[in-house]
Design a protein around this motif. Sequence first.
Motif, PDB file in Angstrom:
ATOM      1  N   VAL A 133      21.893  15.813  -5.329  1.00 51.79           N
ATOM      2  CA  VAL A 133      23.016  16.402  -4.602  1.00 51.79           C
ATOM      3  C   VAL A 133      22.467  17.493  -3.688  1.00 51.79           C
ATOM      4  CG1 VAL A 133      25.206  17.626  -4.825  1.00 51.79           C
ATOM      5  CG2 VAL A 133      24.553  15.922  -6.536  1.00 51.79           C
ATOM      6  N   MET A 134      22.956  17.571  -2.452  1.00 56.30           N
ATOM      7  CA  MET A 134      22.443  18.554  -1.491  1.00 56.30           C
ATOM      8  C   MET A 134      22.872  19.973  -1.866  1.00 56.30           C
ATOM      9  SD  MET A 134      22.855  16.457   2.105  1.00 56.30           S
ATOM     10  CE  MET A 134      22.004  17.636   3.142  1.00 56.30           C
ATOM     11  N   THR A 135      21.963  20.902  -1.630  1.00 56.52           N
ATOM     12  CA  THR A 135      22.200  22.303  -1.962  1.00 56.52           C
ATOM     13  C   THR A 135      21.443  23.147  -0.946  1.00 56.52           C
ATOM     14  OG1 THR A 135      22.070  23.929  -3.738  1.00 56.52           O
ATOM     15  CG2 THR A 135      20.248  22.399  -3.585  1.00 56.52           C
ATOM     16  N   ASN A 136      21.807  24.441  -0.795  1.00 51.99           N
ATOM     17  CA  ASN A 136      21.173  25.308   0.228  1.00 51.99           C
ATOM     18  C   ASN A 136      21.225  24.677   1.608  1.00 51.99           C
ATOM     19  OD1 ASN A 136      20.425  27.219  -1.665  1.00 51.99           O
ATOM     20  ND2 ASN A 136      18.486  26.154  -2.101  1.00 51.99           N
ATOM     21  N   SER A 137      22.223  23.833   1.845  1.00 55.11           N
ATOM     22  CA  SER A 137      22.271  23.109   3.107  1.00 55.11           C
ATOM     23  C   SER A 137      23.574  23.332   3.858  1.00 55.11           C
ATOM     24  CB  SER A 137      22.081  21.596   2.842  1.00 55.11           C
ATOM     25  OG  SER A 137      20.835  21.357   2.245  1.00 55.11           O
ATOM     26  N   GLY A 138      24.170  24.499   3.649  1.00 57.16           N
ATOM     27  CA  GLY A 138      25.357  24.880   4.396  1.00 57.16           C
ATOM     28  C   GLY A 138      26.483  23.899   4.237  1.00 57.16           C
ATOM     29  N   LYS A 139      26.958  23.386   5.361  1.00 52.26           N
ATOM     30  CA  LYS A 139      28.142  22.522   5.305  1.00 52.26           C
ATOM     31  C   LYS A 139      27.883  21.180   4.620  1.00 52.26           C
ATOM     32  CE  LYS A 139      27.460  20.479   9.884  1.00 52.26           C
ATOM     33  NZ  LYS A 139      28.067  20.139  11.170  1.00 52.26           N
ATOM     34  N   PHE A 140      26.591  20.854   4.419  1.00 47.23           N
ATOM     35  CA  PHE A 140      26.274  19.588   3.740  1.00 47.23           C
ATOM     36  C   PHE A 140      26.264  19.718   2.222  1.00 47.23           C
ATOM     37  CE2 PHE A 140      24.141  19.342   7.911  1.00 47.23           C
ATOM     38  CZ  PHE A 140      24.742  18.192   8.413  1.00 47.23           C
ATOM     39  N   ASP A 141      26.327  20.922   1.718  1.00 42.12           N
ATOM     40  CA  ASP A 141      26.254  21.142   0.273  1.00 42.12           C
ATOM     41  C   ASP A 141      27.266  20.275  -0.472  1.00 42.12           C
ATOM     42  OD1 ASP A 141      24.227  22.883   0.512  1.00 42.12           O
ATOM     43  OD2 ASP A 141      25.331  24.683  -0.117  1.00 42.12           O
ATOM     44  N   GLY A 142      26.777  19.675  -1.571  1.00 40.97           N
ATOM     45  CA  GLY A 142      27.674  18.886  -2.402  1.00 40.97           C
ATOM     46  C   GLY A 142      27.623  17.400  -2.098  1.00 40.97           C
ATOM     47  N   LEU A 143      27.103  17.042  -0.931  1.00 36.16           N
ATOM     48  CA  LEU A 143      26.987  15.607  -0.620  1.00 36.16           C
ATOM     49  C   LEU A 143      25.862  15.011  -1.459  1.00 36.16           C
ATOM     50  CD1 LEU A 143      27.245  15.484   3.299  1.00 36.16           C
ATOM     51  CD2 LEU A 143      29.039  15.070   1.619  1.00 36.16           C
ATOM     52  N   THR A 144      26.013  13.730  -1.814  1.00 36.67           N
ATOM     53  CA  THR A 144      24.903  13.053  -2.501  1.00 36.67           C
ATOM     54  C   THR A 144      23.842  12.746  -1.454  1.00 36.67           C
ATOM     55  OG1 THR A 144      25.762  10.862  -2.063  1.00 36.67           O
ATOM     56  CG2 THR A 144      26.505  11.925  -4.094  1.00 36.67           C
ATOM     57  N   SER A 145      22.622  12.457  -1.914  1.00 40.75           N
ATOM     58  CA  SER A 145      21.550  12.127  -0.982  1.00 40.75           C
ATOM     59  C   SER A 145      21.966  11.010  -0.042  1.00 40.75           C
ATOM     60  CB  SER A 145      20.292  11.726  -1.754  1.00 40.75           C
ATOM     61  OG  SER A 145      19.741  12.845  -2.400  1.00 40.75           O
ATOM     62  N   GLU A 146      22.587   9.987  -0.636  1.00 41.71           N
ATOM     63  CA  GLU A 146      22.999   8.818   0.140  1.00 41.71           C
ATOM     64  C   GLU A 146      23.959   9.233   1.265  1.00 41.71           C
ATOM     65  OE1 GLU A 146      21.665   5.733   0.804  1.00 41.71           O
ATOM     66  OE2 GLU A 146      21.514   5.593  -1.377  1.00 41.71           O
ATOM     67  N   GLU A 147      24.989  10.025   0.907  1.00 42.62           N
ATOM     68  CA  GLU A 147      25.962  10.486   1.913  1.00 42.62           C
ATOM     69  C   GLU A 147      25.299  11.439   2.898  1.00 42.62           C
ATOM     70  OE1 GLU A 147      29.658  10.611  -1.333  1.00 42.62           O
ATOM     71  OE2 GLU A 147      28.518  12.429  -0.875  1.00 42.62           O
ATOM     72  N   GLY A 148      24.440  12.280   2.355  1.00 44.28           N
ATOM     73  CA  GLY A 148      23.791  13.300   3.164  1.00 44.28           C
ATOM     74  C   GLY A 148      22.912  12.709   4.252  1.00 44.28           C
ATOM     75  N   LYS A 149      22.190  11.645   3.913  1.00 44.65           N
ATOM     76  CA  LYS A 149      21.320  11.004   4.904  1.00 44.65           C
ATOM     77  C   LYS A 149      22.136  10.589   6.129  1.00 44.65           C
ATOM     78  CE  LYS A 149      18.969   7.941   2.196  1.00 44.65           C
ATOM     79  NZ  LYS A 149      17.952   6.898   1.956  1.00 44.65           N
ATOM     80  N   ALA A 150      23.252   9.920   5.844  1.00 47.16           N
ATOM     81  CA  ALA A 150      24.099   9.441   6.929  1.00 47.16           C
ATOM     82  C   ALA A 150      24.667  10.607   7.719  1.00 47.16           C
ATOM     83  CB  ALA A 150      25.220   8.577   6.361  1.00 47.16           C
ATOM     84  N   ALA A 151      25.131  11.637   7.011  1.00 43.34           N
ATOM     85  CA  ALA A 151      25.777  12.785   7.671  1.00 43.34           C
ATOM     86  C   ALA A 151      24.790  13.534   8.563  1.00 43.34           C
ATOM     87  CB  ALA A 151      26.357  13.723   6.618  1.00 43.34           C
ATOM     88  N   VAL A 152      23.565  13.743   8.053  1.00 42.59           N
ATOM     89  CA  VAL A 152      22.570  14.482   8.821  1.00 42.59           C
ATOM     90  C   VAL A 152      22.169  13.702  10.075  1.00 42.59           C
ATOM     91  CG1 VAL A 152      20.174  15.286   8.799  1.00 42.59           C
ATOM     92  CG2 VAL A 152      21.685  15.818   6.872  1.00 42.59           C
ATOM     93  N   LEU A 153      21.979  12.391   9.925  1.00 39.00           N
ATOM     94  CA  LEU A 153      21.561  11.582  11.075  1.00 39.00           C
ATOM     95  C   LEU A 153      22.662  11.530  12.127  1.00 39.00           C
ATOM     96  CD1 LEU A 153      19.624   8.722   9.268  1.00 39.00           C
ATOM     97  CD2 LEU A 153      18.669  10.565  10.662  1.00 39.00           C
ATOM     98  N   GLU A 154      23.895  11.501  11.674  1.00 42.24           N
ATOM     99  CA  GLU A 154      25.028  11.507  12.590  1.00 42.24           C
ATOM    100  C   GLU A 154      25.036  12.810  13.399  1.00 42.24           C
ATOM    101  OE1 GLU A 154      29.594  11.025  11.624  1.00 42.24           O
ATOM    102  OE2 GLU A 154      28.362   9.530  10.571  1.00 42.24           O
ATOM    103  N   GLU A 155      24.823  13.902  12.663  1.00 39.94           N
ATOM    104  CA  GLU A 155      24.776  15.225  13.291  1.00 39.94           C
ATOM    105  C   GLU A 155      23.659  15.295  14.335  1.00 39.94           C
ATOM    106  OE1 GLU A 155      26.841  17.713  12.530  1.00 39.94           O
ATOM    107  OE2 GLU A 155      25.891  19.424  13.547  1.00 39.94           O
ATOM    108  N   LEU A 156      22.477  14.745  13.962  1.00 41.47           N
ATOM    109  CA  LEU A 156      21.340  14.769  14.881  1.00 41.47           C
ATOM    110  C   LEU A 156      21.647  13.995  16.153  1.00 41.47           C
ATOM    111  CD1 LEU A 156      18.345  14.279  12.432  1.00 41.47           C
ATOM    112  CD2 LEU A 156      18.800  16.292  13.828  1.00 41.47           C
ATOM    113  N   GLU A 157      22.350  12.890  15.986  1.00 39.00           N
ATOM    114  CA  GLU A 157      22.686  12.074  17.130  1.00 39.00           C
ATOM    115  C   GLU A 157      23.579  12.870  18.090  1.00 39.00           C
ATOM    116  OE1 GLU A 157      23.962   7.421  17.594  1.00 39.00           O
ATOM    117  OE2 GLU A 157      23.097   8.174  15.741  1.00 39.00           O
TER     118      GLU A 157
END
Length: 805
Positions: A375-399
């Motif tokens: 589970v993501m932590t120390n990652s601001g608005k991403f905190d609480g997302l699972t790795s699986e969800e987080g990967k998608a969310a971070v890549l979307e943000e980068l795009e």
Amino acid sequence: MDHIEIEKKWRERWEKDGVNTFHEGGDKHYVLEMLPYPSGAKLHVGHWYNYGLTDSYARFMRMNGKNVFQPMGFDAFGLPAENYAIKTGIHPKDSTDANIATMERQLRDMGIMFDWSHEFYTCAPDYYKWTQWLFLQLYKNGLCYQKKAPVNYCPSCQTVIANEQVVDGKCERCKTEVVRKEMTQWFFKITDYAERLLQGLDGLDWPEKTKTMQRNWIGKSVGGEVVFDLEKPTADANAIRVFTTRADTLLGVTYVVIAPEHALVPVLTVPKQKKAVEKYVAEAAKRSEIERTSTSKDKTGVFTGSYCINPLNGKKVPVFVADYCLSTYGTGAVMGVAAHDTRDYAFAKKNGLEIVRVIRPADGEGELPFTEYGVMTNSGKFDGLTSEEGKAAVLEELEKLGHGGKKTNYRMRDWSVSRQRYWGAPIPVIYCEHCGTVPVPEKDLPVELPYDVNFTPDGKSPLARSEKFVNTVCPICGKPARRETDTLDTFVCSSWYYLRYPDAHNDKAPFDKKRVNALLPVDCYVGGAEHACGHLLYSRFITKVLHDLGYLDFDEPFKRLVHQGVILGPDGYRMSKSRGNVISPDPIVQKYGSDALRLYMMFGFDYTEGGPWSDGGIQSCARFMDRIERIADDVTNVKADATADDALDYELNYCIKQVSADIPAFGFNTAVARCMELVNAMYKYRAGKECSLPYLKHVLGVLVKVMAPLAPHFCEELNERLGGKASLFDQSYPVCDERKLVRAETEYAVQINSRVKCKVVLPQGLAAADVQKLALENAEVKELIGGATPKKIIVIPERLINIVL
RNA sequence: GCGAGCGUGGCGAAAUUGGCAGACGCGCCGGACUUAGGAUCCGGUGGGUAACCGUGCAGGUUCAAGUCCUGUCGCUCGCACCA
């Protein structure tokens, strides 16, 4: 029976009557064995195992109504012949021709139904003309390009050497330390086909192991790209791109690593760090050549002095050069997430870098490095997302930020086809001062390999020293120009050869489209497993390319693939000249005949396993044939009659049924065993009071057909002796009469509490309830139960009864 | 280190895919025929006197395990820092 004599007789008969000649049409079945390399060591028993046994499969298919096409040729270009020339002065063409002559003679002695009219040698101009044509098709369609790439170079031999000639970083011939040298070379863009090569595997009837190896080799990995802007952009560069499968850890990045060979190394290195970085890069280049594979577990690296910016949080992170980052994979740069990658963790510890946890297990903290999903932590608005969800969310943000996004990477690299060698197909390219790199026009093919060259190694390939070959004119402007002096990798020659066989002497085209589409794909391809990520992958690639260019209707060359096992020496080691454990088939064939050798190779091994050779087994097969012949002696002068004996008739049909299932499954060992069982039953029958020689003759007649694919010469001879006129291979395979396998009674095993206690004989074909009822009425069973009440009774029809008390 | 596969008599190996372990052959033992046999034919052959025990080892699921599951040891092959 004089096996040598009769085998010769039948081979001549087959030849004379055109029994092995292929005629187009009907229900085609293309059977192919990997074509041999004509080495000076001749054919060994391993070739026999491959070709002889596959021939039995092919003969079986033929007797079952298939129109079998089984050709043979020679993969005749390659390094060994050239090395031999350097050593002895004998020209590669001469030694190759001589080796082919020997091997062809051996192949003919095997009695395989090759149609030799389709034979070719890949080193002959009428073949390599089309290998060059293939190169031009790839060139024209943007699938072939040049780039600099490292080669192994021996300073003492002054020549480029192949990977397999480098032993412990030294030249295998002169033991000089091999160096890496950058040279411009030709590549085929096999990576363009990575995804299709991966997807295509699913529909193939290939060993799972081989498919897995290709999948791993292609090495698909789904992730994303992250763009780290440079803190101080220059005219040459403003960012570092990295590939990652763990975008969810991006906020844990505390540094970035680039490979020593990365183009940005000189750009990012600040003056103060220049000396240290240059020293490190030089050492890494050496290390990668010599001991990269084994030891360098130690995560070394140096700071470039530059920084880049994490696009997600704007944090400034240092850029390092380290050789644990590979220039050949991804972008040649990685982000360092010390908390969640073991390599990065080791590197950070060693270099005193920051370690920031951004993933925690679903429960608790866990130790670092923590490399699993969480589970993501120390990652601001991403905190609480699972790795699986987080990967998608971070890549979307980068795009959104324009600093990366989803990306799929493949481990596979483009196929290097240049060889700085003489004995290969010349690459059909001309270099012109005015027109640049010019492909040889198709009408000018083949670019012929000159015979008259000098093999003494002096730093140039023999082709480069042949003025007659090198000097030519530009096909565009007509001015003097020079030919490419590299030759093609022999895997290019063998990547399309299966397309040539149907129309092997066509001088207008590599193949006739209609014929090729009618005969291919290959229905059954048999060869060694060592080609899993070489030849077998290249062939699939070339087939897909030719399909896309409209030459082929199919895009997979080999429908079914079978690997034969390896026949080891009697000592259990792989056969090799240096070990002196090589078994040559020739003396065995001279003593026992080729059928006996073939039978033994079938009987002694699990086909896909192989195993150590043993001399004893061959006699047992010769003896087996003698036993059959003795029955033939008894019945030759009687008239065959099919008036059946029930017991023997059962054995006969059982044998037909089993062998018919075993041969197409390459279960040759059990196929031979079933035939031996039938012969044993025939002996028993012959010794009995009820023996009828006319019926025995009938059974023998059928056995001879059943065994024809397994011992072709021997069976033809017996068939003739029994009065048969036509070749067995123009006749149909016997069909099992299922009615003969129905017996009045079945013996059931009776288990009490899962242990076999007795047997009861019951009528065949009973319903489970009746089996149970009758079994319980049996006196012996009653006694075993002894008045207890069964808790449960399991009945397996025609097999067993388990009574649980 | 990662991935795949394999492990069954003295030996090469079978086992309808969860249903009587060891088919078939080698070797060995015995018999027949023979002046003789290293030819041939017939019979026997996992261990144990037996109850029983046996598919690398230890567990588990099941009426039933060589076969399925977990762990472990050993061997073979492939990839070897793949982010």
